[in-house]
Scaffold this motif. Structure first.
Motif, short mmCIF file in Angstrom:
data_model
loop_
_atom_site.label_atom_id
_atom_site.label_comp_id
_atom_site.label_asym_id
_atom_site.label_seq_id
_atom_site.Cartn_x
_atom_site.Cartn_y
_atom_site.Cartn_z
N CYS A 28 -4.98 -0.15 3.27
CA CYS A 28 -4.81 1.41 3.38
C CYS A 28 -3.92 1.79 1.63
O CYS A 28 -2.58 1.52 1.95
N LEU A 30 -3.67 4.85 0.76
CA LEU A 30 -4.28 6.85 0.99
C LEU A 30 -2.54 7.32 0.32
O LEU A 30 -2.46 7.99 -0.10
N GLY A 31 -1.77 6.12 0.97
CA GLY A 31 -0.21 6.44 1.09
C GLY A 31 0.23 8.26 1.64
O GLY A 31 0.83 8.77 0.86
N CYS A 32 -0.50 8.20 2.57
CA CYS A 32 0.19 9.80 3.15
C CYS A 32 1.58 9.89 3.75
O CYS A 32 1.96 8.13 4.44
N CYS A 35 3.49 8.59 6.95
CA CYS A 35 2.59 7.39 7.50
C CYS A 35 3.44 6.66 8.81
O CYS A 35 3.55 6.42 8.37
N THR A 40 -0.16 -1.18 8.38
CA THR A 40 -1.53 -1.61 8.40
C THR A 40 -1.62 -1.41 6.43
O THR A 40 -3.05 -1.50 6.51
N HIS A 41 -0.51 -0.96 5.67
CA HIS A 41 -1.52 -0.62 4.72
C HIS A 41 -1.32 -1.88 3.48
O HIS A 41 -2.39 -2.25 2.90
N GLY A 74 -4.52 1.12 8.96
CA GLY A 74 -5.39 1.03 7.91
C GLY A 74 -6.31 1.96 7.82
O GLY A 74 -6.71 2.90 7.75
N GLU A 75 -7.58 1.71 6.92
CA GLU A 75 -8.78 2.48 6.38
C GLU A 75 -9.85 2.09 6.50
O GLU A 75 -9.74 1.18 5.49
N GLY A 102 -9.19 8.23 6.52
CA GLY A 102 -7.92 8.70 5.65
C GLY A 102 -8.73 9.95 4.83
O GLY A 102 -8.16 11.02 4.17
N TYR A 129 -3.62 12.37 6.73
CA TYR A 129 -2.47 12.91 6.96
C TYR A 129 -1.60 13.74 6.31
O TYR A 129 -0.64 12.78 5.55
#
Ligand code: SF4
Length: 188
Positions: A28, A30-32, A35, A40-41, A74-75, A102, A129
């Motif tokens: 993922c 998206l870097g919220c 998180c 999972t990134h 993850g995404e 996300g 998120y």
């Protein structure tokens, strides 16, 4: 087809209505901030798995009476081809389908493979998120996220009745902690 997978849970009650097979797809970007699942990134993390093997496990779980498949991460939309294969397999088994993303649904419509993934979903929980709007109930991590009912399979009440946390203890004594507000176990 192979995909990078963070984890698979064969039977969860905290990831959508009823008992569900859950696949956390790895990766993922998206870097919220805040998180709750940073491991999972990394798109190179997790385990590369043959989806045919995962689908065989899904079929076995379906034979044991689960209700649906949930994709998380993850995404999931950053591996859209894998998401599509898994969702189509679930539909083929007569299971319901749900995904956490996300991305907002409006963004997904413009992603490669996004409309195809949406066409295989009964429910989508969408949006980044946002920790200042933390909610952690009814499958939504923060108040900006939305429950999108894409078919008539479930009502909003069905989705919102999902427990916020779950602890499963495996045969080997290992603990699996899941849900939109997972229990935190502190070492003593
Ligand atoms: S989209 Fe999900 S996995 Fe990705 S950073 Fe945001 S909360 Fe974390």
């Amino acid at each position: 087809m192979r995909a990078r997978i963070h984890a698979v849970e064969p039977r969860s009650r905290a990831n959508g209505p009823g008992a569900r097979f859950v696949v956390w797809l790895q990766g993922c970007t998206l870097g919220c901030a805040g998180c709750f699942n940073p491991t999972t990134h990394d798109a190179a993390g997790g385990t590369e798995r043959e989806l045919g093997d995962v689908i065989a496990e899904l079929g076995a779980a379906a034979a044991r009476g689960i209700e649906g498949l949930s994709l998380s991460g993850g995404e999931p939309l950053q591996q859209p081809a894998a998401a599509l294969v898994l969702l189509a397999a679930a539909r083929g088994l007569g299971l319901s389908t749900l995904a956490f993303s996300g991305y907002a649904i409006e963004e997904i419509r413009g992603l490669a493979g996004g409309p195809e993934v949406l066409a295989q979903l009964d429910v989508l929980i969408d949006g980044r998120y946002r920790s200042p709007e933390r909610l952690a109930t009814g499958l939504r991590g923060s108040a900006n996220q939305r429950i999108q009912l894409l078919t008539a399979r479930y009502t909003l009440a069905d989705v919102e009745a999902t427990p916020v946390a779950e602890i499963r203890i495996g045969r080997g004594g290992e603990m699996v902690l899941t849900g939109v507000d997972p229990v935190k176990i502190r070492a003593r």
